[in-house]
Design an enzyme around this catalytic site. Structure first.
Site, PDB file in Angstrom:
ATOM      1  N   ALA A 170       0.824  -1.211   0.000  1.00 43.52           N
ATOM      2  CA  ALA A 170       0.000   0.000   0.000  1.00 43.52           C
ATOM      3  C   ALA A 170       0.860   1.265   0.000  1.00 43.52           C
ATOM      4  O   ALA A 170       0.618   2.180  -0.797  1.00 43.52           O
ATOM      5  CB  ALA A 170      -0.905  -0.011   1.228  1.00 43.52           C
ATOM      6  N   CYS A 219     -10.515  -2.297  11.369  1.00 50.72           N
ATOM      7  CA  CYS A 219     -11.177  -3.489  11.914  1.00 50.72           C
ATOM      8  C   CYS A 219     -10.442  -3.998  13.154  1.00 50.72           C
ATOM      9  O   CYS A 219     -10.644  -5.118  13.584  1.00 50.72           O
ATOM     10  CB  CYS A 219     -11.289  -4.582  10.855  1.00 50.72           C
ATOM     11  SG  CYS A 219      -9.706  -5.137  10.237  1.00 50.72           S
ATOM     12  N   ASP A 248      -9.133  -0.090   3.401  1.00 47.99           N
ATOM     13  CA  ASP A 248      -9.661  -1.095   4.342  1.00 47.99           C
ATOM     14  C   ASP A 248      -8.535  -2.027   4.776  1.00 47.99           C
ATOM     15  O   ASP A 248      -8.488  -3.200   4.408  1.00 47.99           O
ATOM     16  CB  ASP A 248     -10.794  -1.884   3.657  1.00 47.99           C
ATOM     17  CG  ASP A 248     -11.441  -2.876   4.604  1.00 47.99           C
ATOM     18  OD1 ASP A 248     -11.368  -2.670   5.825  1.00 47.99           O
ATOM     19  OD2 ASP A 248     -12.031  -3.865   4.110  1.00 47.99           O
TER      20      ASP A 248
HETATM   21  N1  SAH Z   1     -11.488  -4.759   1.603  1.00 49.66           N
HETATM   22  C1  SAH Z   1     -11.435  -6.200   1.570  1.00 49.66           C
HETATM   23  C2  SAH Z   1     -10.867  -6.802   2.835  1.00 49.66           C
HETATM   24  C3  SAH Z   1      -9.502  -6.299   3.222  1.00 49.66           C
HETATM   25  S1  SAH Z   1      -8.624  -7.386   4.268  1.00 49.66           S
HETATM   26  C4  SAH Z   1     -12.800  -6.755   1.228  1.00 49.66           C
HETATM   27  O1  SAH Z   1     -13.766  -5.977   1.129  1.00 49.66           O
HETATM   28  O2  SAH Z   1     -12.926  -7.967   1.047  1.00 49.66           O
HETATM   29  C5  SAH Z   1      -7.050  -6.651   4.244  1.00 49.66           C
HETATM   30  C6  SAH Z   1      -6.224  -6.918   3.001  1.00 49.66           C
HETATM   31  O3  SAH Z   1      -5.030  -6.135   3.100  1.00 49.66           O
HETATM   32  C7  SAH Z   1      -5.746  -8.364   2.831  1.00 49.66           C
HETATM   33  O4  SAH Z   1      -6.219  -8.851   1.614  1.00 49.66           O
HETATM   34  C8  SAH Z   1      -4.210  -8.282   2.832  1.00 49.66           C
HETATM   35  O5  SAH Z   1      -3.595  -9.137   1.878  1.00 49.66           O
HETATM   36  C9  SAH Z   1      -3.963  -6.835   2.463  1.00 49.66           C
HETATM   37  N2  SAH Z   1      -2.701  -6.250   2.926  1.00 49.66           N
HETATM   38  C10 SAH Z   1      -2.058  -6.459   4.105  1.00 49.66           C
HETATM   39  N3  SAH Z   1      -0.964  -5.689   4.200  1.00 49.66           N
HETATM   40  C11 SAH Z   1      -0.899  -4.969   3.064  1.00 49.66           C
HETATM   41  C12 SAH Z   1       0.005  -3.969   2.560  1.00 49.66           C
HETATM   42  N4  SAH Z   1       1.059  -3.582   3.275  1.00 49.66           N
HETATM   43  N5  SAH Z   1      -0.230  -3.424   1.358  1.00 49.66           N
HETATM   44  C13 SAH Z   1      -1.315  -3.817   0.620  1.00 49.66           C
HETATM   45  N6  SAH Z   1      -2.198  -4.745   1.036  1.00 49.66           N
HETATM   46  C14 SAH Z   1      -1.990  -5.312   2.240  1.00 49.66           C
END
Ligand code: SAH
Length: 405
Positions: free
Chosen positions: A292, A349, A309
């Site tokens: 991210a 969350c 999220d």
């Molecule tokens: N918005 C989604 C749920 C998100 S769960 C829905 O509606 O279904 C959080 C997600 O963040 C996971 O898929 C995980 O792989 C991702 N994630 C975790 N760390 C991250 C990072 N540093 N950069 C990007 N994505 C990441």
């Protein structure tokens, strides 16, 4: 049955229906004759009594600071047909709320304490129930739970168990933590790889076997529908997209373009599969497997609508400070890059971060960037993730929809 006698006055929270007994509240344990060992077995049913010997309820025993999770208050034995009745009651509430429809066969059936079954999560995907035990007691009772699910829930033909990440890892667990518990109807359990479930008319491939949690984040259903309402004509970024929940709603809402980003390549593969299934030959969508912060730092595109999220930044109380810093950082980045008149959906969350603390982190992000920001909506978990009013710890999902000038 083993009896747990509480210290004087420690019955008060149980009388107010809070379902946890902390180990420090226990005066003594009276084992029944069946016990060879000097302590109750993890996961067994115990009866909890006040210091004056008044029965307060029956629950699951577990080693740790939460010693008992109460299943039934004011009784000495678990009522006959307990599992069937609790599961039927949870189903009836969801039916009465209008959640179960042909175009919506994806819903949470049991949300732990919120459905008076502490330690148990059950998600329904079309004809399959995915069961997750968070306590040893629920693991011990998993076969009764599976039978109640196929007996009571008309659409459920298969029950899959997935508790490898959720059971206390030190507990000596008998039996598998993952696998099929029960199948009726269709012979041979279908492979999760070709499994589709429907949420508000959109189809999602659910891979409970290899996916996160029970396979899908049902808790964002109502918030996704709100994104759909705002998406028309917008350039959308769905950050932390997992299998693309928000992206599909944004596409259906008429977004000009949607970029989905997740660090997991597996998740990105599923986003692409889901988009292709629901919007064949649609060129508005692009998915990126990226971190991210890297993506937000490198990307020069501006967006009109951004969804953030992230996973739970704080899994425990002692991680809260760092988590708040993480929320501030990522929100500052989004507030900085969003176009004037842009809409930001931002979520947390982490159960350990309450809604005031989260709002303060987002406030700090806005102040750091120095743009004018207004709160349009305050979001939370949906009605199939209910919060037992006597157990406020059940509140975990919170979100803000911001208008950035
Ligand atoms: N918005 C989604 C749920 C998100 S769960 C829905 O509606 O279904 C959080 C997600 O963040 C996971 O898929 C995980 O792989 C991702 N994630 C975790 N760390 C991250 C990072 N540093 N950069 C990007 N994505 C990441």
């Amino acid at each position: 049955m083993t009896t747990i006698i509480l210290k004087p006055h420690k019955e008060e929270s149980l009388k107010r229906f809070h379902p946890w007994v902390f180990s420090g509240a226990i005066a003594r344990i009276v084992l029944d004759a069946a016990h060879a060992a000097a302590a109750p077995e993890e996961g067994e049913l115990v009866c909890v009594c006040s210091a004056a010997n008044e029965p307060l309820g029956v629950g699951h025993w577990q080693i740790g600071s939460i010693a008992v999770r109460i299943l039934a208050f004011g009784v000495e034995q678990l009522p006959e047909h307990f599992w069937h009745e609790r599961i039927r009651a949870a189903y009836q509430v969801r039916e009465a709320l209008g959640l179960i429809r042909p175009e919506n066969n994806t819903f949470r059936l049991i949300h732990g304490e919120g459905d008076f079954l502490p330690g148990l999560i059950v998600d329904i995907y079309a004809d399959t129930a995915v069961v997750q035990a968070h306590s040893v007691g629920m693991h011990v009772n998993r076969m009764e739970i599976a039978k109640a699910l196929t007996d009571e829930i008309p659409q459920v033909q298969n029950v899959y168990y997935k508790s490898d990440d959720t059971l206390p890892f030190k507990a000596p667990i008998e039996g598998d933590k993952v696998g099929h518990l029960r199948e009726t109807g269709t012979p041979g359990f279908r492979d999760a790889e070709e499994f589709w479930s429907m949420e508000n008319g959109l189809e999602f491939r659910i891979d409970w076997l290899r996916g996160q949690k029970t396979g899908f984040f049902i808790d964002q259903r109502e918030n996704r529908a709100l994104v759909e309402r705002y998406a028309k004509g917008k350039e959308v970024l769905n950050m932390f997209c997992y299998t693309g929940g928000f992206s599909l709603y944004a596409l259906r809402g008429g977004a000009r373009s949607v970029d989905s980003v997740d660090v997991s390549q597996k998740a990105i593969d599923l986003v692409n599969i889901n988009v292709a299934r629901n919007f064949p030959n649609d060129t508005r969508h692009h998915a990126y497997a990226a971190d991210a912060f890297d993506f937000l730092n490198e990307k020069i595109t501006n967006y009109d609508l951004i969804i953030l999220d992230p996973p739970a930044f704080a899994k425990h109380r002692d991680a809260v400070k760092n988590a708040l810093r993480g929320y501030q950082r990522i929100n500052a980045k989004a507030i900085e890059m969003i176009r004037p008149g842009g809409i930001l959906f931002t979520f947390s969350c982490s159960q350990a971060v309450d809604k005031e603390a989260f709002r303060l982190a987002v406030f700090s992000a806005a102040a750091q960037v120095g743009r004018k920001v207004r709160i349009l909506h305050q979001l939370h978990q949906p009605q199939d993730h209910p919060i037992n009013i006597y157990h406020p710890e059940g509140e975990y999902l919170k979100g803000l929809v911001l208008y950035v000038e």
